[in-house]
Design a protein around this motif. Sequence first.
Motif: not given
Length: 122
Positions: A27-30, A47-54, A70-75, A92-102
């Motif tokens: 699905r779309s990432f943004s 928890f380590v870090a989170a970033i919002n959609q933009s 933490i940073s993101r490149d939506n493109a 540690a083992v580091y995991y990324c996760a996707a949700g609707f709220v940071a």
Amino acid sequence: QVHLVESGGGSVQAGGSLRLSCAASGRSFSPYAMGWFRQAPGKEREFVAAINQSGGSAVYADSVKGRFTISRDNAKNTVYLQMNSLKPEDTAVYYCAAGFVATTQRDGYNYWGQGTQVTVSS
């Protein structure tokens, strides 16, 4: 469904740096906020870090504040975790996760990657 794949883990000496990447497909990432969590042997996932959609807002655990970014490149459908001044306790083992709220809460995320190992030696 969002498929997440982490990369960039490895072994480093204390004081060193690593950059983790998490590539998303499906699905779309943004529309998703993204988070990083970690789990050390015998401990709960934390928890380590989170970033919002933009990418305009981020939150960090106190233990990594000032050292991790933490940073993101939506493109590129990718989220990053730059880790500097690493300490043995960052191992540690580091995991990324996707949700609707940071959020800092694990149950706020709908999709998880398989994890990447980070080992910091003293």
